[in-house]
Design a protein around this motif. Structure first.
Motif, PDB file in Angstrom:
ATOM      1  N   ASN A 326       7.883 -10.994 -52.436  1.00 17.83           N
ATOM      2  CA  ASN A 326       9.049 -10.187 -52.080  1.00 17.83           C
ATOM      3  C   ASN A 326       9.570 -10.571 -50.701  1.00 17.83           C
ATOM      4  O   ASN A 326      10.047  -9.729 -49.942  1.00 17.83           O
ATOM      5  CB  ASN A 326       8.732  -8.688 -52.125  1.00 17.83           C
ATOM      6  N   ALA A 327       9.512 -11.870 -50.402  1.00 21.68           N
ATOM      7  CA  ALA A 327      10.004 -12.359 -49.112  1.00 21.68           C
ATOM      8  C   ALA A 327      10.082 -13.872 -49.147  1.00 21.68           C
ATOM      9  O   ALA A 327       9.286 -14.541 -49.817  1.00 21.68           O
ATOM     10  CB  ALA A 327       9.088 -11.912 -47.965  1.00 21.68           C
ATOM     11  N   GLY A 328      11.071 -14.402 -48.434  1.00 19.85           N
ATOM     12  CA  GLY A 328      11.099 -15.823 -48.149  1.00 19.85           C
ATOM     13  C   GLY A 328      10.433 -16.058 -46.809  1.00 19.85           C
ATOM     14  O   GLY A 328      10.864 -15.494 -45.799  1.00 19.85           O
ATOM     15  N   THR A 329       9.377 -16.860 -46.787  1.00 19.13           N
ATOM     16  CA  THR A 329       8.580 -17.025 -45.570  1.00 19.13           C
ATOM     17  C   THR A 329       8.417 -18.490 -45.215  1.00 19.13           C
ATOM     18  O   THR A 329       8.299 -19.337 -46.112  1.00 19.13           O
ATOM     19  CB  THR A 329       7.191 -16.364 -45.740  1.00 19.13           C
ATOM     20  N   PRO A 330       8.391 -18.827 -43.927  1.00 11.83           N
ATOM     21  CA  PRO A 330       8.249 -20.231 -43.524  1.00 11.83           C
ATOM     22  C   PRO A 330       6.928 -20.857 -43.945  1.00 11.83           C
ATOM     23  O   PRO A 330       6.837 -22.080 -44.063  1.00 11.83           O
ATOM     24  CB  PRO A 330       8.359 -20.171 -41.992  1.00 11.83           C
ATOM     25  N   GLN A 331       5.890 -20.043 -44.149  1.00 13.72           N
ATOM     26  CA  GLN A 331       4.574 -20.570 -44.496  1.00 13.72           C
ATOM     27  C   GLN A 331       4.366 -20.712 -45.999  1.00 13.72           C
ATOM     28  O   GLN A 331       3.252 -21.055 -46.429  1.00 13.72           O
ATOM     29  CB  GLN A 331       3.491 -19.658 -43.915  1.00 13.72           C
ATOM     30  N   ALA A 332       5.381 -20.477 -46.794  1.00  6.66           N
ATOM     31  CA  ALA A 332       5.234 -20.584 -48.247  1.00  6.66           C
ATOM     32  C   ALA A 332       4.983 -22.039 -48.653  1.00  6.66           C
ATOM     33  O   ALA A 332       5.416 -22.977 -47.983  1.00  6.66           O
ATOM     34  CB  ALA A 332       6.494 -20.062 -48.940  1.00  6.66           C
ATOM     35  N   GLY A 333       4.285 -22.205 -49.757  1.00  7.26           N
ATOM     36  CA  GLY A 333       4.100 -23.531 -50.334  1.00  7.26           C
ATOM     37  C   GLY A 333       3.052 -24.400 -49.698  1.00  7.26           C
ATOM     38  O   GLY A 333       2.903 -25.558 -50.095  1.00  7.26           O
ATOM     39  N   LEU A 334       2.301 -23.884 -48.729  1.00  5.40           N
ATOM     40  CA  LEU A 334       1.285 -24.711 -48.080  1.00  5.40           C
ATOM     41  C   LEU A 334       0.199 -25.090 -49.080  1.00  5.40           C
ATOM     42  O   LEU A 334      -0.383 -24.230 -49.750  1.00  5.40           O
ATOM     43  CB  LEU A 334       0.665 -23.974 -46.889  1.00  5.40           C
ATOM     44  N   ASN A 335      -0.069 -26.394 -49.181  1.00 11.25           N
ATOM     45  CA  ASN A 335      -1.104 -26.955 -50.053  1.00 11.25           C
ATOM     46  C   ASN A 335      -0.818 -26.784 -51.545  1.00 11.25           C
ATOM     47  O   ASN A 335      -1.704 -27.049 -52.370  1.00 11.25           O
ATOM     48  CB  ASN A 335      -2.485 -26.359 -49.733  1.00 11.25           C
TER      49      ASN A 335
END
Length: 409
Positions: A326-335
């Motif tokens: 429920n948010a767009g975050t800069p740390q998304a998608g790591l690894n």
């Protein structure tokens, strides 16, 4: 006086000897060693953690959570399997998923765009990103490792720029339901979720009809098939597994929406890779690119389409992950790219390309998902979890190398 040599005893006409049931079963297992091996490993892990967690693993709410928690990795793994079959690799999928999630957040939160339109535009952005990378790989001949490594850095930087270093929330309820919602209840009140029971019944009928059709086709071409008893036992096992899974989901909130999305992708991509011309060309390119080109395969176009498909799936995974948070975050998608690659190799992909199935990628992703969920339930720390997953990946690739050497010998 003439002597006659005794004539050789008459020999009966040689008839082809059909293999025994055990030989046919062993032959089938050997022919599908990678996928069967991981399927057995998945069943073993489920049984192990079900006992270890005192039955918590297969509780209906945990099964639903397991599906939703690993949905974006399974979506990425399907696309990554096709990329690896074609003889390439994509290191940018995690960063692209984060970028698309950030873009969708900007569209919906900052600009109040309807979530359906934002979702469609997000998938189009993923297709454009995949086409951009596919052009460099297919038509300019730059190795996919270099192009997607550059894409990983580029999309990660764009994510930071779009979000300005902070998270954006919340999303509309309809968008959140992509990752956290369930199909609605319909029909009279029962102890189970009626639409889920109906979907389970349809699945059983579909799979049994496909098994019967495949067996009938093999018999028509005089190919070796399992004896009727073993074939019936296989059908019973398939039916029992689907019924148990259906009743588990139906006793909670039913089928998650994201599971329906994954099933559509699995059926569609599986059909393309098995039956469509472009799917056979992907296998041909990964198996022997030079021979495929001499056979008339348009290698550049096929490679381009493979990366467009990967871009769309990465965008979809990014939207699913953002909807779950429920948010767009800069740390998304790591690894995420490492998890998808690991799932593909655990599910039977070969380092040299040309080998693997979309279903195998799903099985590999489920192996990782059950490992993560089970180890968390029993209280194993994340540091030890990384060690165990690394050993599982090493064992899967080592098994692939050993199986190749054994088949050559």
């Amino acid at each position: 006086m003439t002597t006659t040599t005794p004539s050789a005893p008459e020999t009966k006409a040689a008839h082809p000897v059909r293999p025994s049931a055990g030989a046919l079963l062993l032959q089938g297992v050997r022919a599908n060693m990678r996928q069967y091996g991981m399927l057995v490993a998945l069943v073993f892990l489920v049984v192990l953690f079900q006992i270890w967690t005192d039955g918590t693993l297969l509780l209906p709410n945990n099964v639903s959570n397991l599906i939703q928690q690993n949905s974006y990795i399974l979506i990425l793994a399907m696309g990554m399997m096709i990329v690896i079959i074609a003889g390439h690799i994509d290191l940018s999928v995690g960063s692209l998923a984060a970028f698309v999630g950030a873009l969708s957040a900007v569209m919906m939160v900052r600009h109040d765009m309807p979530w359906v339109l934002a979702l469609v535009l997000s998938l189009l952005v993923g297709a454009v990103a995949g086409a951009w990378q596919g052009y460099f790989i297919a038509y300019l001949g730059i190795p996919s490792f270099i192009v997607t490594l550059a894409g990983m850095l580029l999309f990660r930087g764009l994510t930071q720029i779009f979000l300005e270093g902070r998270s954006l929330a919340p999303f509309p309820d309809g968008f959140q339901n992509i990752a956290k919602g369930f199909i609605p209840e319909m029909g009279p009140y029962t102890q189970y979720h009626n639409p889920t029971l109906f979907l389970g019944l349809v699945t059983v009928v579909f799979l049994l009809l496909r098994e019967w059709r495949d067996r009938k086709r093999q018999l028509a071409y005089e190919l070796d098939v399992l004896p009727a008893g073993l074939w019936a036992l296989k059908c019973v096992a398939i039916t029992a597994a689907i019924v148990a899974f259906t009743l588990t989901l139906a006793s909670f909130h039913g089928v998650p929406v994201v599971m329906l999305i994954m099933c559509v992708l699995l059926i569609g991509l599986g059909y393309v890779m098995r039956n469509a011309v472009v799917g056979r060309h992907v296998y041909a390119l990964g198996g022997n690119k030079a021979a495929a080109k001499l056979s008339g395969v348009k290698d550049k176009r096929v490679t381009f389409l493979v990366f467009v498909n990967m871009g769309v799936l990465a965008a979809l995974a990014g939207c699913v992950y953002a909807a779950r948070l429920n948010a767009g975050t800069p740390q998304a998608g790591l690894n995420f790219e490492l998890e998808a690659i690991a799932a593909a190799f655990i599910g039977g992909a070969s380092m040299s390309g040309g080998v693997g199935t979309v279903m195998g990628a799903v099985i590999g992703g489920l192996v990782l998902g059950v490992l993560n969920n089970g180890m968390s339930l029993v209280g194993i720390g994340t540091d030890y979890q990384q060690v165990i997953k690394g050993l599982v990946l090493l064992a899967a690739v080592g098994f692939d190398v050993w199986n190749k050497r054994r088949s050559v010998a």
